[in-house]
Design an enzyme around this catalytic site. Sequence first.
Site, PDB file in Angstrom:
ATOM      1  N   MET A   1     -15.647 -50.314  20.270  1.00 42.94           N
ATOM      2  CA  MET A   1     -15.839 -50.554  21.476  1.00 42.94           C
ATOM      3  C   MET A   1     -14.389 -50.859  22.002  1.00 42.94           C
ATOM      4  O   MET A   1     -14.172 -50.610  23.388  1.00 42.94           O
ATOM      5  CB  MET A   1     -16.489 -52.006  21.631  1.00 42.94           C
ATOM      6  CG  MET A   1     -16.873 -52.311  23.052  1.00 42.94           C
ATOM      7  SD  MET A   1     -17.959 -51.158  23.897  1.00 42.94           S
ATOM      8  CE  MET A   1     -17.071 -51.197  25.503  1.00 42.94           C
ATOM      9  N   LYS A   2     -13.356 -51.143  21.491  1.00 42.12           N
ATOM     10  CA  LYS A   2     -11.897 -51.342  21.831  1.00 42.12           C
ATOM     11  C   LYS A   2     -11.564 -49.903  22.436  1.00 42.12           C
ATOM     12  O   LYS A   2     -10.593 -49.826  23.443  1.00 42.12           O
ATOM     13  CB  LYS A   2     -11.201 -51.969  20.851  1.00 42.12           C
ATOM     14  CG  LYS A   2      -9.507 -52.110  21.487  1.00 42.12           C
ATOM     15  CD  LYS A   2      -9.597 -52.763  22.472  1.00 42.12           C
ATOM     16  CE  LYS A   2      -7.581 -53.123  22.608  1.00 42.12           C
ATOM     17  NZ  LYS A   2      -7.516 -53.817  24.059  1.00 42.12           N
ATOM     18  N   LEU A   3     -11.667 -48.962  21.590  1.00 43.69           N
ATOM     19  CA  LEU A   3     -11.262 -47.749  21.889  1.00 43.69           C
ATOM     20  C   LEU A   3     -11.851 -47.168  23.315  1.00 43.69           C
ATOM     21  O   LEU A   3     -11.208 -46.574  23.937  1.00 43.69           O
ATOM     22  CB  LEU A   3     -11.548 -46.830  20.889  1.00 43.69           C
ATOM     23  CG  LEU A   3     -10.733 -46.824  19.466  1.00 43.69           C
ATOM     24  CD1 LEU A   3     -11.068 -45.999  18.439  1.00 43.69           C
ATOM     25  CD2 LEU A   3      -9.333 -47.054  19.705  1.00 43.69           C
TER      26      LEU A   3
ATOM     27  N   LEU B   1      -8.776 -56.946  21.087  1.00 43.46           N
ATOM     28  CA  LEU B   1      -8.679 -57.916  22.212  1.00 43.46           C
ATOM     29  C   LEU B   1      -8.492 -57.056  23.523  1.00 43.46           C
ATOM     30  O   LEU B   1      -8.107 -55.949  23.456  1.00 43.46           O
ATOM     31  CB  LEU B   1      -7.239 -58.615  22.158  1.00 43.46           C
ATOM     32  CG  LEU B   1      -7.085 -59.155  20.691  1.00 43.46           C
ATOM     33  CD1 LEU B   1      -5.699 -59.741  20.696  1.00 43.46           C
ATOM     34  CD2 LEU B   1      -7.742 -60.298  20.491  1.00 43.46           C
TER      35      LEU B   1
END
Length: 306
Positions: A175-177, A126
């Site tokens: 992608m969240k990282l 998120l």
Amino acid sequence: MSTTTERIGFIGLGFMGHGMAKNVREAGYEVTVLGNRNRKPVEDMVARGAVEASNSREVGERSDIVMMCLPGSPQVEAVVRGENGLREGLASGSVIIDSTTADPVSTAAIADELAKKGVDFVDAPLSRTPKEAWEGTLDMMVGAKDQVLERVRPVLEVCTQRFTHIGGVGDGHRMKLLNNFLSMGYASIYAEALTLANKVGIAPETFHSVINGSRMDCGFYQTFMGYLIEGNREAHKFTLTNGLKDLRYLGSMADSVGLVNPVGAAAKNTLAAAVASGADGPEDYVPHLPEHIGRLNGTTLKPTKG
């Protein structure tokens, strides 16, 4: 309230998960939740018509799709693989949607294990804050097979204003990282700049009067400064310990491809210094970072309001 055929389980009713689960229930889904030490979100969900399970296995047995929003990969692994875990309760044809900010290596291993049982895995971390989680306007980065994404799309849309299909399983967490590398990098730069400004006699309010509305402004800057300028301790309820965890995962991802990442390491060390100096409580949020960096440098950065 509409009715739906998919039964939803939800594990992890924290800052983000509570709002997500609330929105899923309000959309008409049958929801089973797993309780934790903080009883208020669980009691709220039960009051809304959700059923409380006694363990992860029971959540799996009662659900077609299980959503998770947990602190990190160790907790995900325990929920899936542990005694009375999801792996024991989920039937073939079930799906897990993991909104944890997790280590992609762990994600891939869990997905492979579950695939042998006929269970699909979707990583859907998120972006934005608990406020948007409650309002159902989160941003989401999704890693999933195309056909699995189409199945869970209605559930994701209940929680989001936008979700982006990044690629296959694990790509959402990757992608969240990268996203959190940017945000924690900003936080580290802001904290150091504010500390240096204070040391040379430029108050945070003066600093803000220049950056606010300029090309250096952005949505993250606004929530970050919500504490120091407005005195709002909950301007962005994301803990420093979680930010440090995410940058450790980023470093591991960089190592896996042989990447030299000096900026990521510097941001990680900024958060690590803050945590080592005492910023490890459950209410030490990222906007409080200037306080800790200021203290390490012999200067006091406190809100003038609130």
